[in-house]
Design an enzyme around this catalytic site. Structure first.
Site, mmCIF file in Angstrom:
data_model
loop_
_atom_site.group_PDB
_atom_site.id
_atom_site.type_symbol
_atom_site.label_atom_id
_atom_site.label_comp_id
_atom_site.label_asym_id
_atom_site.label_seq_id
_atom_site.Cartn_x
_atom_site.Cartn_y
_atom_site.Cartn_z
ATOM 1 N N LEU A 10 0.857 -1.187 0.000
ATOM 2 C CA LEU A 10 0.000 0.000 0.000
ATOM 3 C C LEU A 10 0.886 1.228 0.000
ATOM 4 C CD1 LEU A 10 -2.690 -1.085 2.633
ATOM 5 C CD2 LEU A 10 -2.519 -1.614 0.188
ATOM 6 N N GLY A 21 5.422 5.060 -3.100
ATOM 7 C CA GLY A 21 6.435 6.111 -3.036
ATOM 8 C C GLY A 21 7.817 5.486 -3.026
ATOM 9 N N VAL A 60 9.589 4.087 -0.643
ATOM 10 C CA VAL A 60 9.746 2.802 0.037
ATOM 11 C C VAL A 60 9.023 1.689 -0.709
ATOM 12 C CG1 VAL A 60 9.381 1.535 2.193
ATOM 13 C CG2 VAL A 60 10.037 3.944 2.271
ATOM 14 N N GLY A 61 7.781 1.951 -1.119
ATOM 15 C CA GLY A 61 7.020 0.932 -1.842
ATOM 16 C C GLY A 61 7.748 0.490 -3.101
ATOM 17 N N THR A 62 8.293 1.458 -3.826
ATOM 18 C CA THR A 62 9.060 1.131 -5.022
ATOM 19 C C THR A 62 10.327 0.363 -4.645
ATOM 20 O OG1 THR A 62 8.214 3.173 -5.988
ATOM 21 C CG2 THR A 62 10.062 2.115 -7.118
ATOM 22 N N GLY A 72 15.638 2.732 10.191
ATOM 23 C CA GLY A 72 15.686 2.255 8.811
ATOM 24 C C GLY A 72 16.129 0.828 8.659
ATOM 25 N N GLU A 122 12.832 17.747 4.879
ATOM 26 C CA GLU A 122 11.591 18.168 4.223
ATOM 27 C C GLU A 122 11.561 19.690 4.112
ATOM 28 O OE1 GLU A 122 9.058 15.834 3.614
ATOM 29 O OE2 GLU A 122 10.193 14.191 4.492
ATOM 30 N N LYS A 130 10.528 7.321 17.483
ATOM 31 C CA LYS A 130 11.340 6.099 17.461
ATOM 32 C C LYS A 130 11.754 5.707 18.877
ATOM 33 C CE LYS A 130 13.019 7.324 12.863
ATOM 34 N NZ LYS A 130 14.044 8.173 12.188
#
Lengths: 445, 445
Positions: free
Chosen positions: A10, A13, A15-17, A132, A188, A203
Site C-alpha cells: 500500500l 512512493g 519505500v514501496g518502489t 531504517g 523536508e 522512534k
C-alpha cells in the site's frame, strides 16, 4: 516450493518502489532462504502506474486490498496517522499480517493496534519504523531477549545527524546546513519533525517499550531539537574532547527507595569524541544498548532511504514466511506462541512511571557569559557547589565582547531540578550578562 | 505461565556459570518476555559443585543428560570437537534442541550436525559461536534475510584485536603485548588458535555459510595470523592514514565470464583510520556487512566473556521457547517451517567455489628495503606497472641502515597471483636487500 506468499504493497512512493525493486533483484535469495515463492499480488496507488508488472493488480481502494482474499501480508508504506491507521485496522480485522514502516502511527496508536492484532491472532511487524535498515527492533526483541536493558542511546534521526556533522566539519551555522540538507532531499520543506526531535521521539518511544516492557508513551518523551545549537558550542565541545550529537536516551533509574522510573528524552548531547557513537556521521544512524549481562553493543547503518527501508520491510516479511509458514498454511490465525509485539507479553507490561524532565539525571555543558570581574568564577562555582553539583572541567575563553568572557563548565550528572535552581541563581548574578546556555552531556559509560 | 522449559547445561566453566547467573539475575525479564518458566533441571559437571542450587541434578554422565526426559533444551558449553560432538549428536537423536557456543565444532563438523538435526526435526542454535554477545548470527540469518550479501569484514578474535590495539597505542612489540594478554587472561598459554587466526577462521566459515548459502568449508579458509606484524609496519600504516587490524573477509566475486566465486580469508589488513571498524579497540569485536539493497551495517560489542556469551546462549533459548513453544507443546519434533540452520534451505545451498589464495583480489601494503641507488624506485614501479598493478601511495623513509632505505608502497586491488610474480621480480633486483614485507589492504568501501 509449496504455497506462494501473496503480498500487497500500500503506497508506491520511495519505500514501496524500493520493496518492489528488492523483490525483483533478490528473488533468488528470498526463495533460497524461505523455500517459498514470494509474489506481489496487489498494490495500492492513487494513479495507475505503467512501470509495474502487468500481473500485479493496481487499485486505489486501499480498504479493499486490506481485505482481499488475494493477500496474505499487507505492507503499509503510505505514512501518516489517519488513512494508514484505518487501513491497518481493517487488514487486522480481516486476518492479515501487517508490515509497516510507520513510526508516527505506532508511537501514537501502537497500543491500540497491537491489542487488535493480538485479539485477531495476527502480527504487526515494524522493523522499518526505527533506524531504517538497522535491525534494532529484532535485536532488542529477540537477540537481547535474555538481557535486562539498563539504558540505550541512539542517533535515530539522519537529518539531524547530517546537520550536526556538517556544522562541525565545515564550520557553517545551523541555517546554512539545514538549507543544504533540504537541497539534498535529506530534510523536508517543513523540517519540524526532524529538527525539533519529534521523529526521534517517535522512534525512542518504540525502542523504550521493547527495552523495558512498558506501554508506548510517546506523549511522555521529553523532546528538544537542534535549532538552538550554535557553532560556538560545537567548537567548545570539540576543544573539551566532546562532540554534540542529537541523541535519544531511554534510561532505567532506581531511586533511593528502590522504586524504578524511566527517562525518555531526545536532546542535543555532548558525548566523548572517542566513542563510536560520536563517529557516526552524516545521515547514518546508530543505537548503543547497555544491558546486563551483555554490556554495550552498537548497531550502525543507514537509517533511511529506499534500499535500507525495503530491507527492513522484507526482513519482517521473511520472518512471517519462515516462522509462521508451515504450521499455519493459510498464514493467518492460530500461530500461537511467538515474539510479543512489544517484546514482553501484553499482560505483563509494566507500569513503571516515565520520569518528568525535572527528575532526569544528566551531566551538563554550561556556557555562562559574564563581565570579567574578579570573583565571578568563585560566585558561579560556589552556587554549583551549594547545589551539590560537581564540576568536571572549566574552560575560560578570552573575551569576545569588551570586558565579557564566556565561561564553559562541564558538570557530572545531576538531577535536573537542582540544575534549574542553580542556573536561576547564576543568571541573577550582577556580573552574568546573558541567559546560561545549557546542553546535556553523557559519558556513555 | 504454562509449561516450564527445562534446560540442561553441559559444562560449568566460565560460560556455563555465566548462563546460571544470567537466569538467576534476569528470571523476571525472561518470564515477562516468554510467558514461561525457564528452569535448569540438570547440569553436566565432572566434579560435584556445592554452589549450585540443590534442585538441580548434577551428573558427570553427559550422554545420560543429553537423553534425559527431564530436559527440553541441551546447552553445550564444554568446548572441543570430540566429546562435545558425541553429546550433541546423542541429544539430537533423542529429539532435544541444542544450543552451543562451539565454533570449532560447528566450523569443522557443522554440515553433519545440522543434517542430523534436520532429520530429527530439532534445532541446533549457535549465536554464541561467533562474536560472543554480538547477535551477528541472528542478524545475518534473519534481519538481512531479504538482502544479497556482497561481502563482510569482521574483527572476530578479541585476543588478536587486543594485541593489535596495544601495539599501536603503546608502541610495544608483539611478544611483549602477547605476554600481557596472557597475564590478563585474554590469551591462552598456547595462543596458537588466536594469534595464528584459526579461531577467526572458524567463525568466518560460519559467517560465510549464512551470508552466501554455501556449505561450511573451514578447510578452504585462507588463514594468516598476526605473529609477523612489526611495530615498524604499524607505524608506517598510521602515517599513511591506515590501521592494521586482523580481519576476516568473506567476499562474493564474479569473474569476466559471470561465474561466481567466494573469497574466504583472515589476515592482518590495513583499513582506513576513519572507519568505525578501525576504531574497534581492545578485546571488542565488530562485523561490517555490505549487502544489497541495505548497504553497510555494523554490529559491535563484546566478543567473549561470561556475560556476553551467556547472553547469546540464552537468546537462542528464548527463540526456541517463544517461536516453537505453543505450536509444539513438547518442544520437540514437528516444528515445521523455520529459519534454516545455515539461513538457506539445505537442499538449496550453492556449490559456488571458494577461490584459491592466488585468485583473491586485495590491495597491498608493501615494504621494500633497497640500497639508496638512483633508479631503484623506477625499477620497482616499472615492475608493478608491467604487472598491471596500480600504485595508490609511495612513502620513502630515511635510511635506517647505512645506505638502505625502506620504501612503502600502497597498491590498488590486484589479483594475488600477479602480485606474487611482481614481488618475485622486485626481490631479484640487485639493489633490493631483503624479502618484501606485504600486508593486505582494504578500503572497506
Amino acid at each position: 516450493m509449496s504455497k506462494s506468499i501473496k503480498l500487497a504493497i500500500l503506497g508506491l512512493g520511495t519505500v514501496g518502489t524500493g520493496v518492489i525493486n528488492l523483490i525483483n533483484d533478490n528473488l533468488g535469495e528470498l526463495k533460497r532462504r524461505s523455500g517459498r515463492d514470494i509474489i506481489i499480488t496487489e498494490v495500492g496507488t492513487r494513479r495507475q502506474r505503467d512501470d509495474i508488472d502487468a500481473s500485479i493488480i493496481q487499485n486505489d481502494d486501499l480498504m479493499a486490498i486490506a481485505a482481499s482474499d488475494n493477500v496474505d501480508i499487507v505492507i503499509e508504506v503510505i505514512g501518516g496517522t489517519t488513512l494508514a491507521k484505518d487501513v491497518i485496522m481493517h487488514a487486522i480485522k480481516h486476518g492479515k499480517h501487517v508490515v509497516t514502516a510507520n513510526k508516527a502511527l505506532l508511537a501514537e496508536h501502537g497500543n491500540e493496534i497491537f491489542a487488535l492484532a493480538e485479539a485477531n491472532n495476527v502480527h504487526v511487524a515494524y522493523e522499518a519504523a526505527v533506524a531504517g535498515g538497522i535491525p534494532i527492533i529484532k535485536v532488542m526483541r529477540e537477540a537481547l531477549a535474555a538481557n535486562k536493558v539498563d539504558w540505550l542511546a541512539g542517533i535515530i534521526n539522519g537529518t539531524g545527524n547530517f546537520i550536526m556533522s556538517e556544522m562541525r566539519d565545515t564550520g557553517r551555522p545551523f541555517v546554512d546546513v539545514l538549507a543544504e540538507a533540504q537541497a539534498l532531499g535529506y530534510a523536508e520543506a517543513d523540517p519540524t519533525f526532524d529538527v525539533e526531535g519529534i521523529d526521534a521521539a517517535h522512534k525512542l518511544a518504540l525502542l523504550a517499550s521493547i527495552a523495558f516492557g512498558i506501554p508506548l508513551q510517546f506523549d511522555k518523551v521529553y523532546c528538544e531539537g537542534i535549532t538552538g545549537i550554535t557553532l560556538q558550542d560545537v567548537n567548545y565541545a570539540e576543544e573539551l574532547g566532546y562532540r554534540i550529537k542529537h541523541v535519544g536516551f531511554a534510561v532505567r533509574r532506581t531511586n533511593d527507595k528502590g522504586k524504578e522510573g524511566i527517562e525518555l528524552r531526545v536532546h542535543p548531547t555532548l558525548i566523548p569524541q572517542n566513542t563510536l557513537l560520536a563517529n557516526v556521521n552524516g545521515v547514518k544512524n546508530a543505537v548503543l544498548v547497555n544491558s546486563h549481562p551483555l554490556g554495550q553493543t552498537l548497531y550502525y547503518g543507514d537509517g533511511a532511504g529506499a534500499g535500507a527501508t525495503a530491507s527492513a520491510v522484507m526482513a519482517d516479511v521473511m520472518d512471517l514466511v519462515r516462522v509462521l509458514g508451515s504450521n499455519d498454511p493459510s498464514l493467518t490465525g492460530q500461530q500461537g506462541h511467538h515474539v510479543p509485539h512489544l517484546s514482553f507479553l501484553p499482560e505483563l507490561l509494566s507500569d513503571t512511571p516515565i520520569l518528568r524532565a525535572e527528575q532526569m539525571i544528566t551531566g551538563y555543558y554550561l556556557r555562562v557569559h559574564a563581565y570579567d570581574n574578579p570573583g565571578v568564577l568563585a560566585d558561579i562555582t560556589r552556587i554549583l557547589s551549594d547545589a551539590g553539583i560537581n564540576i568536571d572541567a572549566i574552560l575560560q575563553k578570552p573575551a569576545h565582547k569588551v570586558g565579557q568572557v564566556p565561561i564553559i563548565i562541564l558538570t557530572l550528572p545531576v538531577i535536573e531540578s537542582q540544575m534549574n535552581l542553580a542556573i536561576a541563581k547564576i543568571e541573577k548574578l550582577d556580573s552574568v550578562t546573558d541567559k546560561v546556555v545549557r546542553i546535556r552531556l553523557d559519558e556513555l559509560a
